[in-house]
Scaffold this motif. Sequence first.
Motif, PDB file in Angstrom:
ATOM      1  N   ARG A  69      63.061 -56.758 -61.863  1.00  0.00           N
ATOM      2  CA  ARG A  69      63.068 -56.582 -63.328  1.00  0.00           C
ATOM      3  C   ARG A  69      64.477 -56.715 -63.876  1.00  0.00           C
ATOM      4  O   ARG A  69      64.705 -57.235 -64.958  1.00  0.00           O
ATOM      5  N   ARG A  72      65.324 -60.223 -64.133  1.00  0.00           N
ATOM      6  CA  ARG A  72      64.595 -60.774 -65.286  1.00  0.00           C
ATOM      7  C   ARG A  72      65.349 -60.474 -66.582  1.00  0.00           C
ATOM      8  O   ARG A  72      65.572 -61.353 -67.415  1.00  0.00           O
ATOM      9  N   THR A  73      65.768 -59.223 -66.731  1.00  0.00           N
ATOM     10  CA  THR A  73      66.485 -58.824 -67.948  1.00  0.00           C
ATOM     11  C   THR A  73      67.753 -59.645 -68.120  1.00  0.00           C
ATOM     12  O   THR A  73      68.070 -60.133 -69.205  1.00  0.00           O
ATOM     13  N   LEU A 104      60.432 -63.006 -58.494  1.00  0.00           N
ATOM     14  CA  LEU A 104      61.023 -63.120 -59.825  1.00  0.00           C
ATOM     15  C   LEU A 104      59.976 -63.672 -60.800  1.00  0.00           C
ATOM     16  O   LEU A 104      59.834 -63.187 -61.924  1.00  0.00           O
ATOM     17  N   PHE A 108      58.330 -61.709 -64.192  1.00  0.00           N
ATOM     18  CA  PHE A 108      58.155 -62.252 -65.552  1.00  0.00           C
ATOM     19  C   PHE A 108      56.689 -62.118 -65.973  1.00  0.00           C
ATOM     20  O   PHE A 108      56.394 -61.793 -67.119  1.00  0.00           O
ATOM     21  N   LYS A 114      54.534 -62.683 -71.507  1.00  0.00           N
ATOM     22  CA  LYS A 114      55.080 -63.877 -70.847  1.00  0.00           C
ATOM     23  C   LYS A 114      54.148 -64.382 -69.757  1.00  0.00           C
ATOM     24  O   LYS A 114      53.352 -63.622 -69.212  1.00  0.00           O
ATOM     25  N   SER A 116      54.356 -67.026 -66.135  1.00  0.00           N
ATOM     26  CA  SER A 116      55.334 -67.744 -65.323  1.00  0.00           C
ATOM     27  C   SER A 116      54.656 -68.768 -64.444  1.00  0.00           C
ATOM     28  O   SER A 116      53.504 -68.611 -64.035  1.00  0.00           O
ATOM     29  N   TYR A 200      57.668 -69.329 -68.521  1.00  0.00           N
ATOM     30  CA  TYR A 200      58.952 -69.402 -67.818  1.00  0.00           C
ATOM     31  C   TYR A 200      58.734 -70.095 -66.475  1.00  0.00           C
ATOM     32  O   TYR A 200      57.785 -69.765 -65.761  1.00  0.00           O
TER      33      TYR A 200
END
Length: 259
Positions: A69, A72-73, A104, A108, A114, A116, A200
């Motif tokens: 996370r 991700r941020t 990863l 997301f 979101k 991915s 993403y």
Amino acid sequence: MSSKDESVFKDRRDKLVEIAARHAEETPSAGHSIALMTEGGHALAPAQLEQRRLIHREDSVRRQSDAFREIRTRLLELAGSQNFITLVVSVSPHSGGSFVARNLAAAFAFDETKTSLLIDCNLRYPNQHKELGVDPAKGGLIDYLEHPIRGLKSIIYQTGIPRLRLVPAGTSRENSGEFFSSFRMRAMLDSLRCRYSDRYLFLDGPAVNGSPDARILSDLADFVVVVVGYGRDTPAAVNQAVANFETSKLAGVVFNQSS
Ligand SMILES: Nc1ncnc2c1ncn2[C@@H]1O[C@H](COP(=O)(O)OP(=O)(O)O)[C@@H](O)[C@H]1O
Ligand SMILES: [Mg+2]
């Protein structure tokens, strides 16, 4: 994720945010949203996710899921409001590049706004479909690049993780560099990214050492995350690997310990 040189990162972030803002002005229509689409099939249970070496929401993997996370941020901060393409590569084979790329992408997808898309770009030794238990019966990336008439939809597979999709590598190939530098590959990524503004993309590339593909793939990505096998890759090997990439794209270095 290392925070080696905060001032360099800050400069880079300012530049990236500026570029993202400029790009946003050029593309006023934000695209459609797929985050709320319905998922066919059943979502996997935590034990099944662990079998696939994937993070989940339960406490048993809290430390790992927090780490993903955090990455991700960081990527979201670097990019501003635009969706983006991240290349994940390890310094040397078996250091955990694919593990990090998969998790990863999952981190997301945890965010309900979101989606991915993980694209297996290791054409010589593809493994994401095996790790995710996906049968790539309708082919994958290579098959599409050779026969685009098949359409993109046929190579995007559900994974059992809500909002996470996989494009498997497809028929394995020795000389993958020519595919990655092709116009078709770039056009495919553009189309996948622009179709949905909440999507993403994560490219799982081969290790930097031993293949020129990682570098070629970095031309197609907005960000590069380099995975270091903790206790495996020497500082010299890490420096040499990192030197392959444009500093403006280097989002961070992840130290991964597989056991
Ligand atoms: N942090 C980790 N925890 C558990 N298993 C891991 C971890 N990192 C890597 N692995 C496992 O080690 C093996 C090699 O990792 P992989 O991601 O395929 O490496 P690479 O893509 O760099 O060659 C895989 O089976 C992977 O699932
Ligand atoms: Mg790999």
